[in-house]
Design a protein around this motif. Sequence first.
Motif, PDB file in Angstrom:
ATOM      1  N   SER A 147       0.850  -1.192   0.000  1.00 29.76           N
ATOM      2  CA  SER A 147       0.000   0.000   0.000  1.00 29.76           C
ATOM      3  C   SER A 147       0.884   1.241   0.000  1.00 29.76           C
ATOM      4  CB  SER A 147      -0.933   0.003   1.212  1.00 29.76           C
ATOM      5  OG  SER A 147      -0.197   0.005   2.413  1.00 29.76           O
ATOM      6  N   VAL A 156      -3.743   3.773  -1.821  1.00 29.23           N
ATOM      7  CA  VAL A 156      -3.826   2.625  -2.743  1.00 29.23           C
ATOM      8  C   VAL A 156      -3.339   1.382  -2.021  1.00 29.23           C
ATOM      9  CG1 VAL A 156      -3.020   1.632  -4.917  1.00 29.23           C
ATOM     10  CG2 VAL A 156      -3.443   4.093  -4.760  1.00 29.23           C
ATOM     11  N   GLU A 157      -4.036   0.278  -2.221  1.00 33.98           N
ATOM     12  CA  GLU A 157      -3.613  -1.002  -1.661  1.00 33.98           C
ATOM     13  C   GLU A 157      -3.826  -2.106  -2.690  1.00 33.98           C
ATOM     14  OE1 GLU A 157      -4.728  -4.106   1.967  1.00 33.98           O
ATOM     15  OE2 GLU A 157      -5.233  -1.976   2.178  1.00 33.98           O
ATOM     16  N   VAL A 158      -2.821  -2.952  -2.848  1.00 37.95           N
ATOM     17  CA  VAL A 158      -2.873  -4.074  -3.790  1.00 37.95           C
ATOM     18  C   VAL A 158      -2.635  -5.355  -3.011  1.00 37.95           C
ATOM     19  CG1 VAL A 158      -1.930  -5.099  -5.885  1.00 37.95           C
ATOM     20  CG2 VAL A 158      -1.979  -2.602  -5.632  1.00 37.95           C
ATOM     21  N   TYR A 203     -13.075  -3.591 -13.343  1.00 40.70           N
ATOM     22  CA  TYR A 203     -12.740  -2.487 -12.443  1.00 40.70           C
ATOM     23  C   TYR A 203     -13.970  -1.599 -12.277  1.00 40.70           C
ATOM     24  CZ  TYR A 203     -11.953   0.074 -16.844  1.00 40.70           C
ATOM     25  OH  TYR A 203     -12.099   0.631 -18.096  1.00 40.70           O
ATOM     26  N   ARG A 221     -12.161   0.248  -7.375  1.00 42.36           N
ATOM     27  CA  ARG A 221     -11.628  -1.079  -7.089  1.00 42.36           C
ATOM     28  C   ARG A 221     -11.432  -1.858  -8.392  1.00 42.36           C
ATOM     29  NH1 ARG A 221     -15.117  -3.537  -1.966  1.00 42.36           N
ATOM     30  NH2 ARG A 221     -15.151  -1.623  -0.685  1.00 42.36           N
ATOM     31  N   GLU A 232      -6.845  -8.111  -5.658  1.00 45.73           N
ATOM     32  CA  GLU A 232      -7.752  -7.048  -5.220  1.00 45.73           C
ATOM     33  C   GLU A 232      -6.971  -5.736  -5.210  1.00 45.73           C
ATOM     34  OE1 GLU A 232     -10.572  -9.488  -2.050  1.00 45.73           O
ATOM     35  OE2 GLU A 232      -8.886  -8.293  -1.297  1.00 45.73           O
ATOM     36  N   ILE A 233      -7.551  -4.701  -5.793  1.00 41.14           N
ATOM     37  CA  ILE A 233      -6.916  -3.382  -5.797  1.00 41.14           C
ATOM     38  C   ILE A 233      -7.929  -2.362  -5.280  1.00 41.14           C
ATOM     39  CG2 ILE A 233      -5.819  -1.599  -7.200  1.00 41.14           C
ATOM     40  CD1 ILE A 233      -4.949  -3.746  -9.148  1.00 41.14           C
ATOM     41  N   ALA A 250      -4.481  -1.662 -12.584  1.00 41.43           N
ATOM     42  CA  ALA A 250      -4.872  -3.068 -12.699  1.00 41.43           C
ATOM     43  C   ALA A 250      -4.171  -3.740 -13.869  1.00 41.43           C
ATOM     44  CB  ALA A 250      -6.390  -3.170 -12.860  1.00 41.43           C
ATOM     45  N   GLN A 253      -0.580  -4.525 -12.894  1.00 38.75           N
ATOM     46  CA  GLN A 253      -0.493  -5.677 -11.995  1.00 38.75           C
ATOM     47  C   GLN A 253      -0.753  -6.978 -12.746  1.00 38.75           C
ATOM     48  OE1 GLN A 253       0.307  -6.063  -8.383  1.00 38.75           O
ATOM     49  NE2 GLN A 253       0.593  -7.934  -9.570  1.00 38.75           N
TER      50      GLN A 253
END
Length: 257
Positions: A147, A156-158, A203, A221, A232-233, A250, A253
């Motif tokens: 994050s 932001v967190e992945v 998304y 998301r 999950e983003i 996305a 990733q």
Amino acid sequence: MPAPDPGAEPPIRSAPRRRRVGRTIALIAVAAVIGLVGGTAVGYGIQAEREPTPLPPLNQPALAYPKPLPKGQKATPLPASEDRQAKAQGDLRKLLVPKPAGAKDDEFAGDDDGWMSPDVFASVFTKPAKAFSYQLELEQRRIAARSWKTGEHRHVEVRLIQYRAGAGLGAQDHIEDQQSYMPDEEYAGSEGEELKGSTNGRYYVFPVEREAGYLDLYEARAYFHRGDIAVEIFMSDTKKIAEKDIRSLAERQLARL
């Protein structure tokens, strides 16, 4: 002319002669059957005198895919950088998209080395105990997370959630569950948009959430899975989030998996 005798029987009237159609049709039918049987017998006789035609082999290497290697040549294994399965079995944290230049670390609970524990993962759900139990059923294996914070309020967190390989489809089941909630009004309120390069990814950009005494809250998301890894983003800000921001993150990733 003598008067008719009242005791005599009336004269018999001759009936008109009818054609004997039944006999004619029967004769034609018999002839047709005889002709058919005879023709079939002749055909079998001709075939019996011919040389047998060999059938093509069931195993035809020329039609196989992928093409067989020439004799003596061995298959070259994929390099580790291209072997998705090999990458997924290594350090899962290395598959996380890197944080942008200039971004600050935004530590989340339980993140001390890039790993998220199963109980911390379940704690963000509305019903943590039920979520924890469900993830065990799906055979959750490990979670890598990263994050960061950019600007004044963008977070932001992945997460990469990996499930054990087997008869189950843990990654697929988890992502489909999360995507099924998104059309609800309390979430995105829509089906979202398809993620390019993925057959299952989507998304979502949420409508703004406003509450008296608080700054506006915007959220986006992305959810998708590849193999045994669910992704999950999460992105949040007090300013509007452009659709291209969540989409491009996305896509980056996805390209790393």
